[in-house]
Write a protein that holds these residues in place. Structure first.
Motif, PDB file in Angstrom:
ATOM      1  N   SER A 169       0.829  -1.214   0.000  1.00 11.86           N
ATOM      2  CA  SER A 169       0.000   0.000   0.000  1.00 11.86           C
ATOM      3  C   SER A 169       0.864   1.265   0.000  1.00 11.86           C
ATOM      4  CB  SER A 169      -0.895   0.014   1.237  1.00 11.86           C
ATOM      5  OG  SER A 169      -0.104   0.174   2.402  1.00 11.86           O
ATOM      6  N   LYS A 170       2.043   1.186   0.575  1.00 13.51           N
ATOM      7  CA  LYS A 170       2.930   2.341   0.763  1.00 13.51           C
ATOM      8  C   LYS A 170       2.201   3.515   1.413  1.00 13.51           C
ATOM      9  CE  LYS A 170       6.102   1.388  -2.985  1.00 13.51           C
ATOM     10  NZ  LYS A 170       6.624   1.857  -4.248  1.00 13.51           N
ATOM     11  N   LYS A 171       1.221   3.206   2.231  1.00  9.67           N
ATOM     12  CA  LYS A 171       0.405   4.291   2.782  1.00  9.67           C
ATOM     13  C   LYS A 171       1.211   5.205   3.687  1.00  9.67           C
ATOM     14  CE  LYS A 171      -1.966   1.753   6.573  1.00  9.67           C
ATOM     15  NZ  LYS A 171      -0.931   0.742   6.790  1.00  9.67           N
ATOM     16  N   GLU A 172       2.264   4.668   4.275  1.00 10.58           N
ATOM     17  CA  GLU A 172       3.089   5.485   5.196  1.00 10.58           C
ATOM     18  C   GLU A 172       3.856   6.586   4.463  1.00 10.58           C
ATOM     19  OE1 GLU A 172       3.197   2.203   4.878  1.00 10.58           O
ATOM     20  OE2 GLU A 172       2.334   1.438   6.738  1.00 10.58           O
ATOM     21  N   ILE A 173       4.022   6.442   3.133  1.00 12.43           N
ATOM     22  CA  ILE A 173       4.741   7.497   2.393  1.00 12.43           C
ATOM     23  C   ILE A 173       3.834   8.159   1.350  1.00 12.43           C
ATOM     24  CG2 ILE A 173       7.098   6.680   2.819  1.00 12.43           C
ATOM     25  CD1 ILE A 173       7.048   5.365   0.005  1.00 12.43           C
ATOM     26  N   LYS A 174       2.536   8.027   1.559  1.00  9.35           N
ATOM     27  CA  LYS A 174       1.562   8.657   0.636  1.00  9.35           C
ATOM     28  C   LYS A 174       1.789  10.163   0.551  1.00  9.35           C
ATOM     29  CE  LYS A 174      -1.379   5.818  -1.341  1.00  9.35           C
ATOM     30  NZ  LYS A 174      -1.416   4.543  -0.757  1.00  9.35           N
TER      31      LYS A 174
END
Ligand SMILES: N[C@@H](CCC(=O)N[C@@H](CS)C(=O)NCC(=O)O)C(=O)O
Length: 326
Positions: A129-134
């Motif tokens: 998801s790479k949500k932490e670096i969105k």
């Protein structure tokens, strides 16, 4: 979630299917990079995505490609060599590393931070998801936030941080030493890193060993974790064959041993390339090797080459991690 069946490729695709189900959109997969050490190799390796429309296969590669390496075990060496002490006024206040635990580039940055004893927090990024670096336009790791400033690309990060830190280092290196350091840092980025994947995914047991670590230490959901291990290991096994061709590697182990010997030759009898203390090239070689050191490939490397003594000195010099656990 579907049960993972261990029989061959069919199992891989079933496992990959599970991963596909665990993430929400096909767009996410398209965004995920096959592991590469440069944007160039990334784009070239897109052939696989482009030739395989099947979602499950793509998802296997997404997981496999997003994280590559295992991490180091702790040092057994005596504390003969020490970290570089820094006066508190050059130390940044707030450092946050966005990383994959097993990424060689992230480990390169960590070796630098650990050696200079710069406290840092870690945000483990979910490779799917790479949500932490969105929040960032940069879609790879490592990303380092230093007192609010975003830094990206491992070598660039180190280039930016070291002048702030190294003025405080007592003895200035000569021009010749600077050039040597630069040359070997380039060798790490352009040569050494390319040899690692073909080695850790060399055969099914080594690929599974690597993914066992990756999936148990990375930021994966439960479902992703179970499926990624098998789908990822199988996918990377095939990718590593392609990488071998791309980088003209015929025998990956020989290439690894040769690289280790080349590095020891470069030391030319010195404890470190930097002399009595590690320089940035020592830290770069150590950083990218650290994730594989206690995998089969790393153990083989130490057993079959002369690199072990230098590696132990580096473990001792870099010492304990300066990571702040939150
Ligand atoms: N040149 C970059 C390479 C960084 C890189 O390729 N990182 C990989 C992880 S090892 C990555 O983030 N790949 C994109 C992805 O996972 O989607 C550096 O030195 O930092």
């Amino acid at each position: 979630m579907r049960r993972v069946n261990f029989s061959g490729l069919a199992a891989v695709y079933r496992a990959a299917d599970g991963v596909a189900a665990a993430v929400s959109s096909s767009h996410q997969f398209a965004q995920l990079a096959l592991y590469s050490s440069s944007s160039n190799s990334y784009s070239k390796s897109r052939w696989f995505f482009d030739n395989y429309s099947n979602m499950a296969q793509k998802s296997a590669f997404a997981v496999a490609g997003a994280v590559v390496f295992s991490v180091a075990a702790s040092s057994a060496a005596d504390e003969v060599y020490a970290k570089e002490p820094l006066p508190p006024n050059v130390r940044p206040d707030d450092v946050v590393l966005y990383q994959y635990e097993a990424c060689p580039f992230c480990n390169k940055v960590k070796a630098f931070l650990d050696y200079y004893n710069i406290p840092y927090k870690i945000v483990e990024v979910n490779p799917l998801s790479k949500k932490e670096i969105k929040w960032s336009d940069y879609k790879k790791v490592p990303i380092l936030m230093v007192d609010g400033e975003q830094m990206v690309d491992s070598s660039v990060i180190i280039d930016k941080l070291s002048p702030k830190i190294r003025p405080s280092v007592a003895v200035k290196p000569s021009q010749e030493a600077d050039d040597e350091e630069k040359k070997w840092r380039g060798w790490v980025d352009n040569h050494l890193v390319h040899i690692l994947s073909p080695n850790i995914y060399r055969n099914t047991s080594e690929a599974l060993e690597s993914f066992e670590y990756i999936t148990s230490h990375g930021n994966f959901s439960f479902t992703e974790r179970i499926t990624a291990k098998y789908a990822g290991a199988a996918a990377m096994y095939f990718v590593s064959k392609k990488l071998k061709k791309k980088y003209d590697i015929t025998d990956e182990r020989s290439a690894l041993y040769e690289a280790a010997e080349t590095w020891v030759d470069a030391l030319n009898g010195r404890d470190f390339l930097g002399g009595a203390k590690p320089n940035l090239a020592d830290l770069a070689v150590f950083g990218v090797l650290r994730p594989i050191r206690y995998l089969k490939s790393g153990k083989d490397m130490v057993e079959h080459t002369r690199i072990g003594a230098w590696y132990s000195r580096m473990e001792s010099a870099v010492g304990e991690s300066s990571r702040i656990k939150s």
